[in-house]
Design a protein around this motif. Structure first.
Motif, mmCIF file in Angstrom:
data_model
loop_
_atom_site.group_PDB
_atom_site.id
_atom_site.type_symbol
_atom_site.label_atom_id
_atom_site.label_comp_id
_atom_site.label_asym_id
_atom_site.label_seq_id
_atom_site.Cartn_x
_atom_site.Cartn_y
_atom_site.Cartn_z
ATOM 1 N N THR A 69 43.260 44.984 46.075
ATOM 2 C CA THR A 69 42.296 43.754 46.919
ATOM 3 C C THR A 69 43.429 42.361 47.107
ATOM 4 O OG1 THR A 69 40.378 43.924 46.644
ATOM 5 C CG2 THR A 69 40.601 41.702 46.980
ATOM 6 N N SER A 70 43.743 42.248 45.606
ATOM 7 C CA SER A 70 44.449 41.219 44.791
ATOM 8 C C SER A 70 45.701 41.502 45.299
ATOM 9 C CB SER A 70 44.986 41.012 43.174
ATOM 10 O OG SER A 70 45.928 40.355 43.240
ATOM 11 N N ARG A 90 45.436 41.147 50.234
ATOM 12 C CA ARG A 90 45.242 39.667 49.475
ATOM 13 C C ARG A 90 47.129 39.216 49.653
ATOM 14 N NH1 ARG A 90 39.726 37.964 47.387
ATOM 15 N NH2 ARG A 90 38.491 39.232 48.894
ATOM 16 N N ARG A 105 45.180 32.988 48.655
ATOM 17 C CA ARG A 105 44.723 32.363 48.272
ATOM 18 C C ARG A 105 43.364 31.889 49.271
ATOM 19 N NH1 ARG A 105 44.625 28.762 42.590
ATOM 20 N NH2 ARG A 105 45.707 30.491 41.253
ATOM 21 N N SER A 106 44.195 31.610 50.642
ATOM 22 C CA SER A 106 42.990 31.414 51.808
ATOM 23 C C SER A 106 43.178 32.582 52.177
ATOM 24 C CB SER A 106 44.336 30.611 52.783
ATOM 25 O OG SER A 106 44.627 29.394 51.969
ATOM 26 N N HIS A 150 41.413 35.886 52.509
ATOM 27 C CA HIS A 150 39.835 37.346 52.148
ATOM 28 C C HIS A 150 39.363 38.312 52.517
ATOM 29 C CE1 HIS A 150 38.517 32.580 52.014
ATOM 30 N NE2 HIS A 150 37.890 33.221 50.757
ATOM 31 N N TYR A 178 39.239 42.381 51.687
ATOM 32 C CA TYR A 178 38.926 43.752 50.778
ATOM 33 C C TYR A 178 39.523 45.082 50.971
ATOM 34 C CZ TYR A 178 35.109 40.530 49.140
ATOM 35 O OH TYR A 178 34.157 38.816 48.273
ATOM 36 N N THR A 211 36.665 42.396 58.751
ATOM 37 C CA THR A 211 36.040 41.386 57.825
ATOM 38 C C THR A 211 37.652 40.642 57.151
ATOM 39 O OG1 THR A 211 35.190 42.365 55.869
ATOM 40 C CG2 THR A 211 33.760 42.015 57.473
ATOM 41 N N ARG A 266 39.758 38.424 56.891
ATOM 42 C CA ARG A 266 39.547 36.736 57.336
ATOM 43 C C ARG A 266 41.103 35.948 57.168
ATOM 44 N NH1 ARG A 266 35.351 37.920 59.476
ATOM 45 N NH2 ARG A 266 34.259 37.477 60.992
ATOM 46 N N SER A 303 31.123 34.796 40.349
ATOM 47 C CA SER A 303 31.887 35.030 41.926
ATOM 48 C C SER A 303 31.952 36.683 42.618
ATOM 49 C CB SER A 303 33.526 34.815 41.203
ATOM 50 O OG SER A 303 33.774 33.696 40.863
ATOM 51 N N PRO A 315 31.633 44.871 46.808
ATOM 52 C CA PRO A 315 32.631 43.776 46.089
ATOM 53 C C PRO A 315 30.809 42.864 46.010
ATOM 54 C CG PRO A 315 33.132 43.712 48.361
ATOM 55 C CD PRO A 315 32.672 45.190 48.739
#
Length: 314
Positions: free
Chosen positions: A150-151, A154, A166-167, A169, A171, A186, A188, A251, A273
């Motif tokens: 996921t990191s 992103r 970090r902005s 989202h 998965y 999903t 975004r 989290s 998640p």
């Protein structure tokens, strides 16, 4: 230091040391205990880290054994055996199960209240194994799962849209491996759906997104081909997960758990998640995914269940 605020790391290979370094540098905990079959190696790694205290701050790092883990709130398992020439995947999994059986017995005796973080690969299989071998509740046995995937996802989307990751989202779910599932529906950026809006001058491009995902899925292979192993990013992942647990952050993280009916899946561990806090997994937060993504989750579960066939868990 409050009770159960120390962190234990079992296995001082490349991943275990990267996790210890990240914990040390970020001062996630005031006490790190390294456990390894090779006690001298653990001692050397502890000594090396301790010499950085004047630059980082007071963090105690020491080599120990299982009884020394009794005051640990979180214990990371990075230990495992490597595949021998000619050895089948099942034979390797059964040997790692034997290692985990021994570890589980020691931890249930000496640290029954600790949350266990599984980082040894294949992480989904070995999370499932530890949940069966340990007497602690399954919500206190967490695999790092697709946190790293996921990191990477992103970071790649952030690069594509020219924004801070970090902005973003989005998965990766399912297996930490070839059957992992990118959840486009999903995804975004700054609250904007990448499907429905132009973001920073860029529209959703299905072909570009598929290339982007292939890069994410193959990232470990690409890194291993160059340096022989992956360790630094997963070390950061482990450190972040530990801080979430110790600080009771609640989290939402894509970690490896038993779905227990979520998406119609059960009796397997894969990434969904979840709300993570001091007690481990507090709840699953399953996004509303489309039919293609749901099929991908079921395919991923089937791959993992196939790997579990023939394993000696009893």
């Amino acid at each position: 230091m409050s009770r159960l605020s120390s962190v234990g790391i079992i296995g001082t290979g490349n991943v275990g040391v990267a996790a210890a370094y990240s914990l040390f540098q970020q001062q996630t905990t005031g006490r790190i205990i390294l456990v390894d079959r090779d006690r001298r190696r653990a001692e050397g790694e502890a000594m090396d880290l301790m010499h950085g205290q004047s630059l980082v701050g007071r963090v105690s790092v020491l080599a120990g054994d299982f009884p020394d883990l009794s005051e640990c709130g979180v214990i990371v398992i990075t230990a495992g055996v490597s595949q021998k020439p000619g050895e089948s995947r099942l034979e390797l999994l059964n040997r790692n199960t034997a290692v985990f059986r021994e570890i589980a017995a020691h931890l249930d005796h000496h640290a029954p209240d600790a949350v266990l973080v599984i980082a040894t690969n294949p992480v989904d299989i070995l999370t499932y194994v530890m949940q069966h071998l340990s007497r602690r509740p399954p919500e206190r046995v967490i695999g790092t799962g697709t946190m790293l995937d996921t990191s990477r996802f992103r970071a790649a989307l952030g690069d594509y849209y020219g924004v801070n990751p970090r902005s973003v989202h989005a998965y990766i779910m399912g297996e930490h491996g070839d059957s992992e599932v990118p959840v486009w529906s999903t995804a975004r950026v700054g609250g904007l759906s990448i499907h429905q809006q132009t973001i920073n001058g860029r529209d959703f491009d299905a072909q570009a997104m598929q290339r982007l995902f292939q890069g994410v899925k193959n990232a470990a292979y690409d890194i291993i081909a160059r340096k022989g192993y992956t360790n630094t990013a997963i070390g950061l992942v482990i450190s972040h997960l530990i801080s979430v647990i110790l600080e009771d952050q609640k989290s939402v993280l894509p970690v490896s758990v038993n779905p227990a009916g979520t998406y119609g899946l059960a009796d397997v561990c894969l990434s969904i998640p979840c709300i993570v806090g001091r007690e481990g997994i507090e709840a699953q937060v399953a996004p509303l995914i489309n039919e293609e993504e749901l099929k991908g989750m079921h395919d991923s579960a089937d791959v993992l269940k196939h790997s579990l066939q023939g394993m000696q868990l009893n």
